[in-house]
Design a protein around this motif. Structure first.
Motif, PDB file in Angstrom:
ATOM      1  N   ILE A 208      -2.178  -4.301   2.108  1.00 35.50           N
ATOM      2  CA  ILE A 208      -2.986  -3.909   0.946  1.00 35.50           C
ATOM      3  C   ILE A 208      -3.488  -2.474   1.103  1.00 35.50           C
ATOM      4  CG2 ILE A 208      -5.123  -4.380  -0.313  1.00 35.50           C
ATOM      5  CD1 ILE A 208      -4.707  -7.357   0.345  1.00 35.50           C
ATOM      6  N   PHE A 209      -3.958  -2.149   2.300  1.00 37.61           N
ATOM      7  CA  PHE A 209      -4.443  -0.797   2.579  1.00 37.61           C
ATOM      8  C   PHE A 209      -3.328   0.231   2.382  1.00 37.61           C
ATOM      9  CE2 PHE A 209      -5.039   2.668   5.684  1.00 37.61           C
ATOM     10  CZ  PHE A 209      -6.236   3.190   5.230  1.00 37.61           C
ATOM     11  N   THR A 210      -2.109  -0.123   2.802  1.00 37.22           N
ATOM     12  CA  THR A 210      -0.964   0.781   2.642  1.00 37.22           C
ATOM     13  C   THR A 210      -0.696   1.065   1.172  1.00 37.22           C
ATOM     14  OG1 THR A 210       0.049   0.002   4.704  1.00 37.22           O
ATOM     15  CG2 THR A 210       1.505   1.063   3.102  1.00 37.22           C
ATOM     16  N   TYR A 211      -0.761   0.028   0.333  1.00 39.73           N
ATOM     17  CA  TYR A 211      -0.543   0.232  -1.102  1.00 39.73           C
ATOM     18  C   TYR A 211      -1.649   1.082  -1.719  1.00 39.73           C
ATOM     19  CZ  TYR A 211       3.504  -2.783  -1.660  1.00 39.73           C
ATOM     20  OH  TYR A 211       4.770  -3.313  -1.594  1.00 39.73           O
ATOM     21  N   ILE A 212      -2.887   0.849  -1.324  1.00 39.27           N
ATOM     22  CA  ILE A 212      -4.003   1.639  -1.858  1.00 39.27           C
ATOM     23  C   ILE A 212      -3.824   3.112  -1.507  1.00 39.27           C
ATOM     24  CG2 ILE A 212      -6.481   2.075  -1.689  1.00 39.27           C
ATOM     25  CD1 ILE A 212      -6.862  -0.942  -1.311  1.00 39.27           C
ATOM     26  N   MET A 213      -3.516   3.391  -0.251  1.00 34.84           N
ATOM     27  CA  MET A 213      -3.326   4.776   0.177  1.00 34.84           C
ATOM     28  C   MET A 213      -2.115   5.406  -0.525  1.00 34.84           C
ATOM     29  SD  MET A 213      -5.744   5.707   2.260  1.00 34.84           S
ATOM     30  CE  MET A 213      -6.781   4.777   1.110  1.00 34.84           C
ATOM     31  N   PHE A 214      -1.078   4.614  -0.748  1.00 32.41           N
ATOM     32  CA  PHE A 214       0.106   5.129  -1.434  1.00 32.41           C
ATOM     33  C   PHE A 214      -0.227   5.546  -2.859  1.00 32.41           C
ATOM     34  CE2 PHE A 214       3.627   3.952  -4.354  1.00 32.41           C
ATOM     35  CZ  PHE A 214       4.489   4.990  -4.043  1.00 32.41           C
ATOM     36  N   TYR A 215      -0.896   4.679  -3.599  1.00 33.64           N
ATOM     37  CA  TYR A 215      -1.188   4.991  -4.995  1.00 33.64           C
ATOM     38  C   TYR A 215      -2.286   6.047  -5.137  1.00 33.64           C
ATOM     39  CZ  TYR A 215       2.016   1.542  -6.819  1.00 33.64           C
ATOM     40  OH  TYR A 215       3.164   0.862  -7.152  1.00 33.64           O
ATOM     41  N   LEU A 216      -3.081   6.264  -4.098  1.00 33.71           N
ATOM     42  CA  LEU A 216      -4.046   7.361  -4.106  1.00 33.71           C
ATOM     43  C   LEU A 216      -3.413   8.687  -3.674  1.00 33.71           C
ATOM     44  CD1 LEU A 216      -7.251   5.703  -2.562  1.00 33.71           C
ATOM     45  CD2 LEU A 216      -6.880   6.353  -4.954  1.00 33.71           C
ATOM     46  N   ASP A 257       4.508  -7.675  -9.120  1.00 33.41           N
ATOM     47  CA  ASP A 257       5.812  -7.326  -8.552  1.00 33.41           C
ATOM     48  C   ASP A 257       6.203  -5.899  -8.917  1.00 33.41           C
ATOM     49  OD1 ASP A 257       8.384  -8.572  -7.250  1.00 33.41           O
ATOM     50  OD2 ASP A 257       9.111  -7.497  -9.017  1.00 33.41           O
ATOM     51  N   PHE A 258       5.875  -5.499 -10.142  1.00 29.38           N
ATOM     52  CA  PHE A 258       6.194  -4.139 -10.597  1.00 29.38           C
ATOM     53  C   PHE A 258       5.542  -3.102  -9.695  1.00 29.38           C
ATOM     54  CE2 PHE A 258       4.927  -0.384 -13.056  1.00 29.38           C
ATOM     55  CZ  PHE A 258       6.168   0.074 -13.492  1.00 29.38           C
ATOM     56  N   PHE A 259       4.312  -3.361  -9.268  1.00 26.93           N
ATOM     57  CA  PHE A 259       3.590  -2.388  -8.459  1.00 26.93           C
ATOM     58  C   PHE A 259       3.967  -2.446  -6.976  1.00 26.93           C
ATOM     59  CE2 PHE A 259       0.763  -2.478 -12.165  1.00 26.93           C
ATOM     60  CZ  PHE A 259       0.549  -1.119 -12.340  1.00 26.93           C
ATOM     61  N   ILE A 260       4.299  -3.638  -6.458  1.00 25.23           N
ATOM     62  CA  ILE A 260       4.570  -3.710  -5.018  1.00 25.23           C
ATOM     63  C   ILE A 260       6.027  -3.400  -4.671  1.00 25.23           C
ATOM     64  CG2 ILE A 260       2.696  -5.356  -4.672  1.00 25.23           C
ATOM     65  CD1 ILE A 260       4.718  -7.546  -4.279  1.00 25.23           C
ATOM     66  N   MET A 261       6.951  -3.647  -5.600  1.00 27.07           N
ATOM     67  CA  MET A 261       8.352  -3.338  -5.321  1.00 27.07           C
ATOM     68  C   MET A 261       8.623  -1.893  -5.745  1.00 27.07           C
ATOM     69  SD  MET A 261       9.476  -5.998  -3.825  1.00 27.07           S
ATOM     70  CE  MET A 261      11.225  -5.640  -3.787  1.00 27.07           C
ATOM     71  N   ASN A 262       8.220  -0.959  -4.891  1.00 26.84           N
ATOM     72  CA  ASN A 262       8.262   0.458  -5.233  1.00 26.84           C
ATOM     73  C   ASN A 262       9.238   1.190  -4.324  1.00 26.84           C
ATOM     74  OD1 ASN A 262       7.378   3.378  -5.165  1.00 26.84           O
ATOM     75  ND2 ASN A 262       5.995   2.586  -6.747  1.00 26.84           N
ATOM     76  N   GLU A 291      18.628  -5.638  -2.997  1.00 27.22           N
ATOM     77  CA  GLU A 291      19.414  -4.501  -2.501  1.00 27.22           C
ATOM     78  C   GLU A 291      19.182  -3.248  -3.340  1.00 27.22           C
ATOM     79  OE1 GLU A 291      23.150  -5.004   0.169  1.00 27.22           O
ATOM     80  OE2 GLU A 291      23.643  -5.550  -1.889  1.00 27.22           O
ATOM     81  N   SER A 292      18.878  -3.434  -4.625  1.00 24.20           N
ATOM     82  CA  SER A 292      18.679  -2.281  -5.492  1.00 24.20           C
ATOM     83  C   SER A 292      17.440  -1.473  -5.102  1.00 24.20           C
ATOM     84  CB  SER A 292      18.559  -2.730  -6.956  1.00 24.20           C
ATOM     85  OG  SER A 292      17.308  -3.368  -7.199  1.00 24.20           O
ATOM     86  N   TYR A 293      16.537  -2.083  -4.326  1.00 26.42           N
ATOM     87  CA  TYR A 293      15.340  -1.376  -3.880  1.00 26.42           C
ATOM     88  C   TYR A 293      15.558  -0.643  -2.553  1.00 26.42           C
ATOM     89  CZ  TYR A 293      12.698  -3.847  -7.479  1.00 26.42           C
ATOM     90  OH  TYR A 293      12.227  -4.319  -8.686  1.00 26.42           O
TER      91      TYR A 293
END
Length: 332
Positions: A208-216, A257-262, A291-293
């Protein structure tokens, strides 16, 4: 006021440029090259859709079908043995009633596992004509399959369990093909302090922390000690468990899923030497979407199905030579 802006604007530009530079050229990557080998084909609980989960029959079947990573969970018995089981509570996997746990039994006293178990991430039930499936010791798995990567969830997170797992990894010199961790950050902190040489996957809090830092836009500034990023591909769940969720719940899953599969995040993590695995994917369409990701690996309940997909897909698969080599190891 003008002087303030003259200072703030260049400072802001510098921070933005630095964040972009660190994201594109992350400096915290060199110490993540410890996990060797490919994680492209992962077997969830040994491949719970084809053999009874967490049994030696499941592990043997997965390796025979080209699996390069075995995902397992471990528990500790009353007399200190480390056994492979997702549940500490025995009512789902044995004929015992609720309230009995693996921790209550000595290893030799443990009941046999059921020969039919429903899957967690699929509507199917795995059945076997064989009976009397006993719980497999982690040491037995290390001995029988020394080569594939083994992904160990220390489940209850007990310090005594973590210490015993670390000793087994050291005993069999599995530093380069074992990855361990826990959903809880405290257990991961203890594991890392105990033996930082063993590769680790991220806890839920760290994910969760990784996603927060990524989107910030700040992820490039954050050092990461883990070398594996496990993430559920939520879009597969309604397909594999149809009718279980309401339309509103399915919509919520799609949004998350839209936000986490980035793809951009996955690219950055891979630049840092961190392998990305999605789970639990059981359909051909799901394999194709995963595989597309551009992830490093796919975890499934059906190793033979994933092997067949890789063989038939334009991207190729584990390769006949690799599968043949693993089959020879199994026969030995």
């Amino acid at each position: 006021m003008d002087l303030v802006w003259l200072i703030l604007i260049p400072l802001l530009v510098f921070c933005v440029v630095l964040a972009i530079f660190l994201f594109l050229c992350p400096p915290f990557s060199k110490h993540h090259g410890r996990l060797q080998g490919t994680v492209r084909s992962g077997a969830h609980r040994g491949g719970a859709g084809e053999r009874i989960e967490s049994t030696m029959a499941a592990f043997d079947n997965a390796i025979a079908h080209g699996t390069t990573l075995l995902e397992i969970d471990v528990q500790e018995t009353l007399d200190g043995f480390i056994v492979i089981s997702h549940d500490n509570e025995l009512s789902r996997v044995t004929l015992l009633g609720p309230g009995t746990t693996i921790s209550d039994f000595r290893y030799e006293e443990l009941p046999c596992q059921r020969n039919n178990l429903p899957l967690t991430f699929d509507n199917a039930v795995c059945s076997s004509s064989q009976e009397n499936f006993r719980f497999v010791l982690l040491e037995e798995l290390f001995q029988r399959h020394p080569d594939p990567i083994i992904h160990i969830d220390t489940k209850e997170g007990k310090e005594s369990l973590i210490r015993k797992v670390a000793k087994l990894v050291e005993k069999y010199n599995r530093y380069n093909n074992t990855v361990w961790g826990n959903m809880g950050e405290d257990a991961n902190d203890f594991s890392y302090a105990l033996n930082p040489k063993i590769p680790m996957f991220m806890s839920i809090r760290k994910v969760i922390f990784t996603y927060i830092m990524f989107y910030l836009g700040l992820l490039g500034f954050v050092p990461i000690k883990e070398c594996l990023f496990d993430i559920p591909m939520l879009s597969c769940f309604p397909e594999q468990r149809p009718g279980l969720l309401s339309p509103g719940q399915e919509l919520l899953l799609k949004i998350v899923d839209f936000f986490i599969m980035n793809r951009v995040l996955f690219w950055h993590l891979r630049r840092r030497g961190i392998k990305v695995i999605v789970f639990v994917v059981n359909t051909v369409e799901g394999f194709r979407r995963a595989e597309s990701y551009n992830v490093d690996g796919i975890m499934t309940d059906y190793p033979s199905r994933l092997e067949e997909y890789f063989r038939e897909s334009s991207g190729g698969g584990a390769g006949e030579e690799e599968v043949s080599e693993q089959s020879q190891i199994l026969q030995r």
